[in-house]
Design an enzyme around this catalytic site. Structure first.
Site: not given
Ligand code: ZN
Length: 428
Positions: A63, A232, A305
């Site tokens: 973020l 991921h 991601d």
């Protein structure tokens, strides 16, 4: 009194094995019942032809607040999230300052509450300043609200620190999330090492740089009987390592990002920095292995991601461009391809973005159970639209799907029974 009725949609709640046409009643911000009317509704949402499912849970986002608010902040990230149907997201600790002490963790949670669109649950740093040398005060971070631990952005490279982190994790019941990258092997690389990196004349990141770290971590997780999660995952070998660890009964899990099952390294031809991320897009064989991992359940979670970057960090040549792409607003339509291609049933697909991550993190979100918070995503699985990066709610524009036709679109997102997103508009 029932305050909200979502009428006639196909309600899919994998946590309860529910998949059928039904009405959903929401009362005082919670799911009151599904299927039978307890009273009259003030507000009715017609969901005919649409899918009604739990609000999505994205366990892997960046973020950028605090520290790089020009790329994204908690408010713009929350807007992007709810536009994508996401009502709970976990933010990674590589902010400035890092999420490595309780004060910053509390600050992020407080800011997200003020914004009030989406739950933001911080992932605490494993090591101070993410430098891999000294553990953070993990229990204090948990008390402040951290829900798991990672050094994401960077790997937990130090084996001794990784072992200690896993030991704590095992004792206190939280999850260690690894960005598996052996920097000794990948350092200086910018895309997958192989045919394309040779063709473009740029340095590569070999897949073995992911594989060797996953392999080491699985051995450590076995040694101390801890829960270990591969973020991921992107290589054929890493997927197989996780599969074997699970067959052995180890508490090893993995997530895949939509770009790793939708795209290959071919995307970077033309030096396209919007297809540069870490781990990089890999070969078609790797992509198929990730899809197979999702199909057989080895990979139980889809996470974005989401990694916003300013144009200046991307338009400086492939080699120097920052790693990462935005993903919150393309998560659902890109992932729906797995259902259309017969990889996963709609219910199993929704589980990877709702109850599966919630279970891993011991959250009570990700379900439409009676009494649960009414965090709901309503989407039209058949609507087609063209992704325009200039229309994203995120502050950043770095998406490889710009101009791509998408199938499936979120029409409503509800947070705690409140409509926070409807037909292209945020309703604060
Ligand atoms: Zn990462």
């Amino acid at each position: 009194m029932t305050t909200l009725l979502i009428k006639g949609g196909r309600v899919i709640d994998p946590a309860n094995g529910m998949d059928g046409i039904a009405d959903v009643y929401v009362e005082n911000g919670r799911i009151a019942s599904i299927g039978s009317a307890p009273g009259k509704a003030k507000l009715v949402i017609d969901a005919a032809g649409q899918i009604v499912c739990p609000g999505l849970v994205d366990m892997h986002v960046h973020l950028r607040e605090p520290g790089q608010e020009w790329k994204e902040d908690i408010e713009s990230g929350s807007r992007a999230a709810v536009a994508g149907g996401v009502t709970t997201m976990c933010c990674m600790p590589n902010t400035t300052p890092r999420l490595d002490h309780a004060g910053v963790v509390r600050q992020v949670i407080e800011r997200a509450r003020q914004v009030g669109l989406c739950d933001v649950l911080p992932i605490g740093a494993v090591s101070r300043n993410l430098d891999g040398k000294e553990l953070t005060e993990m229990r204090e971070l948990v008390r402040a609200g951290a829900v798991a631990f990672s050094d994401d952005g960077l790997p937990i490279w130090n084996s001794g620190i990784m072992r200690k982190a896993l030991e704590y994790a095992s004792t206190f019941g939280f999850l260690i999330i690894q960005h598996a990258e052996d920097l000794q092997l990948t350092g200086g690389g910018c895309i997958n090492e192989g045919r394309i990196s040779t063709q473009l004349g740029v340095s590569g990141m070999p897949s073995v740089g992911e594989d060797d770290m996953v392999s080491r971590d699985i051995m450590l997780a076995k040694l101390v009987d801890a829960s270990y999660h591969v973020a991921h995952i992107s290589t054929e070998v890493a997927v197989e390592l996780v599969r074997r660890a699970q067959a052995e009964g180890l508490k090893v899990t993995a997530e895949a990002a939509p770009h790793h099952f939708d795209l290959t390294e071919e995307e970077v031809l033309g030096y396209n920095a919007d297809a540069k991320m870490s781990p990089p897009l890999r070969t078609e064989e790797d992509r198929q292995a990730v899809i197979e991992g999702l199909r057989d359940g080895t990979i139980s979670v889809i996470a974005t991601d989401h990694a916003p970057h300013h144009e200046d960090d991307k338009r400086c040549g492939l080699s120097c461009a920052a790693f990462g792409i935005v993903g919150l607003e393309s998560l659902l339509p890109v992932s729906l391809g797995l259902e259309r291609n017969g990889v996963l049933s709609m219910s199993d697909l929704i589980a990877t973005m709702t109850i599966n991550p919630s279970k891993l993190l011991h959250l009570d979100s990700g379900t439409l159970s009676e009494g649960a918070a009414a965090d709901i995503c309503i989407f039209n699985p058949d609507e087609t639209w063209t992704l325009d990066r200039n229309k994203l709610f995120s502050k950043s524009r770095n998406t490889p799907w710009h101009g791509r036709e998408m199938t499936g679109r979120v029409t409503h997102t509800l947070k705690g029974g409140r409509v926070v997103y409807q037909q292209g508009e945020i309703r604060a």
